[in-house]
Design a protein around this motif. Structure first.
Motif, PDB file in Angstrom:
ATOM      1  N   LEU A 247      -3.595 -11.231 -14.702  1.00 36.46           N
ATOM      2  CA  LEU A 247      -3.048 -11.641 -13.404  1.00 36.46           C
ATOM      3  C   LEU A 247      -1.613 -12.121 -13.542  1.00 36.46           C
ATOM      4  O   LEU A 247      -0.762 -11.869 -12.674  1.00 36.46           O
ATOM      5  CB  LEU A 247      -3.906 -12.742 -12.786  1.00 36.46           C
ATOM      6  CG  LEU A 247      -5.378 -12.405 -12.527  1.00 36.46           C
ATOM      7  CD1 LEU A 247      -6.093 -13.591 -11.895  1.00 36.46           C
ATOM      8  CD2 LEU A 247      -5.513 -11.173 -11.656  1.00 36.46           C
ATOM      9  N   SER A 248      -1.317 -12.808 -14.633  1.00 34.67           N
ATOM     10  CA  SER A 248       0.037 -13.318 -14.865  1.00 34.67           C
ATOM     11  C   SER A 248       1.038 -12.186 -14.985  1.00 34.67           C
ATOM     12  O   SER A 248       2.199 -12.318 -14.576  1.00 34.67           O
ATOM     13  CB  SER A 248       0.055 -14.173 -16.135  1.00 34.67           C
ATOM     14  OG  SER A 248       1.352 -14.653 -16.408  1.00 34.67           O
ATOM     15  N   GLY A 249       0.610 -11.055 -15.559  1.00 32.42           N
ATOM     16  CA  GLY A 249       1.520  -9.931 -15.747  1.00 32.42           C
ATOM     17  C   GLY A 249       1.665  -9.034 -14.545  1.00 32.42           C
ATOM     18  O   GLY A 249       2.501  -8.126 -14.551  1.00 32.42           O
ATOM     19  N   ALA A 250       0.862  -9.260 -13.505  1.00 30.29           N
ATOM     20  CA  ALA A 250       0.899  -8.391 -12.327  1.00 30.29           C
ATOM     21  C   ALA A 250       2.084  -8.708 -11.436  1.00 30.29           C
ATOM     22  O   ALA A 250       2.584  -9.835 -11.399  1.00 30.29           O
ATOM     23  CB  ALA A 250      -0.403  -8.535 -11.529  1.00 30.29           C
ATOM     24  N   GLN A 251       2.537  -7.702 -10.708  1.00 25.03           N
ATOM     25  CA  GLN A 251       3.546  -7.949  -9.672  1.00 25.03           C
ATOM     26  C   GLN A 251       2.943  -8.747  -8.528  1.00 25.03           C
ATOM     27  O   GLN A 251       3.556  -9.690  -8.020  1.00 25.03           O
ATOM     28  CB  GLN A 251       4.081  -6.617  -9.137  1.00 25.03           C
ATOM     29  CG  GLN A 251       4.934  -5.818 -10.084  1.00 25.03           C
ATOM     30  CD  GLN A 251       5.375  -4.530  -9.430  1.00 25.03           C
ATOM     31  OE1 GLN A 251       4.557  -3.640  -9.183  1.00 25.03           O
ATOM     32  NE2 GLN A 251       6.653  -4.419  -9.131  1.00 25.03           N
ATOM     33  N   VAL A 252       1.742  -8.336  -8.112  1.00 27.38           N
ATOM     34  CA  VAL A 252       1.033  -8.959  -6.992  1.00 27.38           C
ATOM     35  C   VAL A 252      -0.461  -8.835  -7.270  1.00 27.38           C
ATOM     36  O   VAL A 252      -0.901  -7.862  -7.894  1.00 27.38           O
ATOM     37  CB  VAL A 252       1.368  -8.266  -5.646  1.00 27.38           C
ATOM     38  CG1 VAL A 252       0.635  -8.944  -4.487  1.00 27.38           C
ATOM     39  CG2 VAL A 252       2.869  -8.263  -5.384  1.00 27.38           C
ATOM     40  N   VAL A 253      -1.233  -9.811  -6.815  1.00 27.86           N
ATOM     41  CA  VAL A 253      -2.691  -9.757  -6.882  1.00 27.86           C
ATOM     42  C   VAL A 253      -3.240  -9.712  -5.463  1.00 27.86           C
ATOM     43  O   VAL A 253      -2.808 -10.486  -4.594  1.00 27.86           O
ATOM     44  CB  VAL A 253      -3.257 -10.974  -7.634  1.00 27.86           C
ATOM     45  CG1 VAL A 253      -4.779 -11.028  -7.536  1.00 27.86           C
ATOM     46  CG2 VAL A 253      -2.828 -10.952  -9.097  1.00 27.86           C
ATOM     47  N   ASP A 324      -1.545  -2.404   5.836  1.00 22.15           N
ATOM     48  CA  ASP A 324      -0.987  -3.757   5.864  1.00 22.15           C
ATOM     49  C   ASP A 324      -1.008  -4.380   4.468  1.00 22.15           C
ATOM     50  O   ASP A 324      -0.121  -5.161   4.109  1.00 22.15           O
ATOM     51  CB  ASP A 324      -1.766  -4.639   6.837  1.00 22.15           C
ATOM     52  CG  ASP A 324      -1.465  -4.305   8.288  1.00 22.15           C
ATOM     53  OD1 ASP A 324      -0.400  -3.704   8.551  1.00 22.15           O
ATOM     54  OD2 ASP A 324      -2.299  -4.634   9.155  1.00 22.15           O
ATOM     55  N   VAL A 325      -2.030  -4.050   3.682  1.00 19.64           N
ATOM     56  CA  VAL A 325      -2.077  -4.523   2.299  1.00 19.64           C
ATOM     57  C   VAL A 325      -0.896  -3.951   1.527  1.00 19.64           C
ATOM     58  O   VAL A 325      -0.207  -4.664   0.793  1.00 19.64           O
ATOM     59  CB  VAL A 325      -3.411  -4.129   1.630  1.00 19.64           C
ATOM     60  CG1 VAL A 325      -3.401  -4.517   0.157  1.00 19.64           C
ATOM     61  CG2 VAL A 325      -4.580  -4.787   2.348  1.00 19.64           C
ATOM     62  N   CYS A 326      -0.640  -2.656   1.696  1.00 17.48           N
ATOM     63  CA  CYS A 326       0.489  -2.020   1.005  1.00 17.48           C
ATOM     64  C   CYS A 326       1.810  -2.659   1.410  1.00 17.48           C
ATOM     65  O   CYS A 326       2.671  -2.913   0.554  1.00 17.48           O
ATOM     66  CB  CYS A 326       0.511  -0.525   1.306  1.00 17.48           C
ATOM     67  SG  CYS A 326      -0.858   0.398   0.579  1.00 17.48           S
ATOM     68  N   ARG A 327       1.979  -2.907   2.698  1.00 19.07           N
ATOM     69  CA  ARG A 327       3.224  -3.522   3.149  1.00 19.07           C
ATOM     70  C   ARG A 327       3.383  -4.925   2.573  1.00 19.07           C
ATOM     71  O   ARG A 327       4.488  -5.332   2.172  1.00 19.07           O
ATOM     72  CB  ARG A 327       3.262  -3.559   4.683  1.00 19.07           C
ATOM     73  CG  ARG A 327       3.627  -2.233   5.318  1.00 19.07           C
ATOM     74  CD  ARG A 327       3.844  -2.363   6.809  1.00 19.07           C
ATOM     75  NE  ARG A 327       2.584  -2.450   7.527  1.00 19.07           N
ATOM     76  CZ  ARG A 327       1.931  -1.400   8.012  1.00 19.07           C
ATOM     77  NH1 ARG A 327       2.407  -0.173   7.829  1.00 19.07           N
ATOM     78  NH2 ARG A 327       0.803  -1.550   8.675  1.00 19.07           N
ATOM     79  N   ALA A 328       2.280  -5.682   2.535  1.00 16.38           N
ATOM     80  CA  ALA A 328       2.348  -7.036   1.976  1.00 16.38           C
ATOM     81  C   ALA A 328       2.670  -7.002   0.490  1.00 16.38           C
ATOM     82  O   ALA A 328       3.472  -7.809  -0.008  1.00 16.38           O
ATOM     83  CB  ALA A 328       1.032  -7.764   2.218  1.00 16.38           C
ATOM     84  N   VAL A 329       2.049  -6.075  -0.253  1.00 16.62           N
ATOM     85  CA  VAL A 329       2.326  -5.955  -1.684  1.00 16.62           C
ATOM     86  C   VAL A 329       3.783  -5.608  -1.911  1.00 16.62           C
ATOM     87  O   VAL A 329       4.462  -6.198  -2.771  1.00 16.62           O
ATOM     88  CB  VAL A 329       1.393  -4.902  -2.321  1.00 16.62           C
ATOM     89  CG1 VAL A 329       1.883  -4.519  -3.718  1.00 16.62           C
ATOM     90  CG2 VAL A 329      -0.029  -5.436  -2.387  1.00 16.62           C
ATOM     91  N   THR A 330       4.302  -4.659  -1.152  1.00 15.10           N
ATOM     92  CA  THR A 330       5.704  -4.265  -1.306  1.00 15.10           C
ATOM     93  C   THR A 330       6.634  -5.443  -1.035  1.00 15.10           C
ATOM     94  O   THR A 330       7.597  -5.682  -1.769  1.00 15.10           O
ATOM     95  CB  THR A 330       6.030  -3.107  -0.359  1.00 15.10           C
ATOM     96  OG1 THR A 330       5.225  -1.977  -0.711  1.00 15.10           O
ATOM     97  CG2 THR A 330       7.501  -2.717  -0.444  1.00 15.10           C
ATOM     98  N   ALA A 331       6.335  -6.200   0.012  1.00 10.08           N
ATOM     99  CA  ALA A 331       7.180  -7.348   0.348  1.00 10.08           C
ATOM    100  C   ALA A 331       7.129  -8.424  -0.726  1.00 10.08           C
ATOM    101  O   ALA A 331       8.160  -8.971  -1.127  1.00 10.08           O
ATOM    102  CB  ALA A 331       6.751  -7.928   1.695  1.00 10.08           C
ATOM    103  N   LEU A 332       5.924  -8.728  -1.229  1.00 10.50           N
ATOM    104  CA  LEU A 332       5.783  -9.793  -2.219  1.00 10.50           C
ATOM    105  C   LEU A 332       6.344  -9.409  -3.577  1.00 10.50           C
ATOM    106  O   LEU A 332       6.690 -10.282  -4.386  1.00 10.50           O
ATOM    107  CB  LEU A 332       4.307 -10.176  -2.362  1.00 10.50           C
ATOM    108  CG  LEU A 332       3.699 -10.935  -1.187  1.00 10.50           C
ATOM    109  CD1 LEU A 332       2.194 -11.092  -1.387  1.00 10.50           C
ATOM    110  CD2 LEU A 332       4.346 -12.293  -1.005  1.00 10.50           C
ATOM    111  N   ALA A 333       6.432  -8.113  -3.846  1.00  9.31           N
ATOM    112  CA  ALA A 333       6.972  -7.664  -5.128  1.00  9.31           C
ATOM    113  C   ALA A 333       8.490  -7.769  -5.183  1.00  9.31           C
ATOM    114  O   ALA A 333       9.087  -7.595  -6.256  1.00  9.31           O
ATOM    115  CB  ALA A 333       6.549  -6.226  -5.405  1.00  9.31           C
ATOM    116  N   GLN A 334       9.123  -8.079  -4.051  1.00  6.50           N
ATOM    117  CA  GLN A 334      10.573  -8.199  -4.015  1.00  6.50           C
ATOM    118  C   GLN A 334      11.002  -9.589  -4.446  1.00  6.50           C
ATOM    119  O   GLN A 334      10.284 -10.577  -4.254  1.00  6.50           O
ATOM    120  CB  GLN A 334      11.096  -7.931  -2.598  1.00  6.50           C
ATOM    121  CG  GLN A 334      10.655  -6.593  -2.026  1.00  6.50           C
ATOM    122  CD  GLN A 334      11.018  -5.425  -2.912  1.00  6.50           C
ATOM    123  OE1 GLN A 334      12.136  -5.347  -3.412  1.00  6.50           O
ATOM    124  NE2 GLN A 334      10.069  -4.521  -3.120  1.00  6.50           N
TER     125      GLN A 334
END
Length: 346
Positions: A247-253, A324-334
């Protein structure tokens, strides 16, 4: 020399949320013992500030409690007595009473006990702390520590944290960025269906993400179904410490309201929280990291504390659009994702 017992006898997530309180106590005490139940012990092993762990199943907290026996409680009282604690802080959720444990600690000779309690404690508590409003659970517990004279040091950020270093898990994840989907929850009411989670994984992989699906050994059938051919199934392949490293190495969980969501937050990883409103998101959403809450927070099950969804079709989670999950992941990865912390959608 001050020996302090800190008790939090719930599940993994509850113990992780107690981390800031534990660190505040550790900053002023010479020795901290963390009392957990068997379901939370592994999380306690990851908390900074813990010198020793004590494990005992509290019959008034566990969802499947064993019978109360004089032999069991006597053995627990004896184990506490032999450690000669100076103080104890009892951490509980709002719907739990600290008083049964306080009674046993008094019998064990603990001279000073503090807890948050709505019930009249008589002589069971030396500090009966009250909390106004509905703050996040880590802040609620930290306020008890502060009332007892234990404050975080100035250089402590007050967020969740884990002991470092974590295990090296590159054998599982390889190189390059990735997203983790954790589909299971500790109770069915907080967990989306396997079919929905599989659609979310497919949407994420179609969006170009490398996806790992995580779960406990007992959840292998679920993780295999959710991962399908497009993601990597890590179900049952990690210890809790190794899961924390993944989990620590992930961009987003991406996870429902359950222990691994809080484990991700403790690891410093942004979280897309699939949050069924059976408990308040204001109190239990991922704490201290950028996060997006998805799920209808005004659904009929709101604040019901239901363990099984009372609404046919589980609409609070099943109607969430995987896009919406994809959009949230993309936003949080920034890098600017910190500005999204605490946001939500329906």
């Amino acid at each position: 020399m001050t020996r302090v017992l800190v008790a939090r006898q719930d599940n993994l997530g509850d113990v992780l949320l107690a981390g800031p309180c534990v660190r505040a106590v550790a900053a002023h005490a010479s020795h901290v013992t963390l009392l957990t139940g068997p379901h939370g012990r592994a999380a306690g092993e990851l908390l900074p500030g813990v010198d020793e762990q004590l494990t005992w199943l509290a019959p008034w907290i566990d969802p499947e409690p064993p019978p109360v026996t004089a032999e069991d409680t006597a053995a627990f009282v004896a184990s506490v007595r032999e450690r000669s604690f100076d103080k104890a802080l009892i951490l509980t959720s709002f719907h739990q009473s600290p008083l049964p444990l306080a009674l046993l600690l008094r019998q064990a000779g603990v001279p000073w006990i503090g807890a948050i309690s709505e019930d009249y404690p008589g002589s069971l508590l030396d500090l009966r702390h009250r909390v106004d409003g509905d703050p996040p659970e880590p802040e609620r517990m930290l306020s008890l520590a502060a009332a007892a004279g234990f404050s975080l040091p100035p250089d402590d950020h007050g967020a969740l944290a884990l002991r470092r270093p974590l295990p090296n898990t590159t054998r599982l994840t390889g190189g390059g960025p990735y997203v983790v989907v954790h589909p299971a929850a500790s109770v069915p009411a907080r967990q989306p269906s396997a079919a929905w989670s599989r659609r979310a994984v497919q949407a994420l992989t179609a969006d170009g993400h490398r996806v790992f699906v995580t779960g406990a050994p007992s959840e292998r059938l679920l993780t295999r179904e959710v991962a399908g051919p497009s993601a990597v199934d890590l179900g049952g392949r990690t210890s809790l410490a190794e899961l924390a490293a993944v989990l620590s190495g992930a961009q987003v969980v991406v996870a429902p309201n359950t222990g691994p969501a809080h484990l991700a937050a403790a690891a410093g990883t942004p979280v897309v929280s699939l949050f069924a409103p059976v408990v308040p998101a204001a109190r239990w959403a991922p704490y201290g990291v950028p996060s997006v809450v998805l799920g209808d927070q005004h659904a009929p099950c709101r604040d019901s504390r239901a363990r099984v969804c009372p609404v046919p079709g589980h609409p609070c989670l099943e109607t969430v659009d995987p896009a919406d999950v994809c959009r949230a992941v993309t936003a949080l990865a920034q890098p600017e994702a910190v500005s999204l912390s605490g946001t939500g959608s329906r």
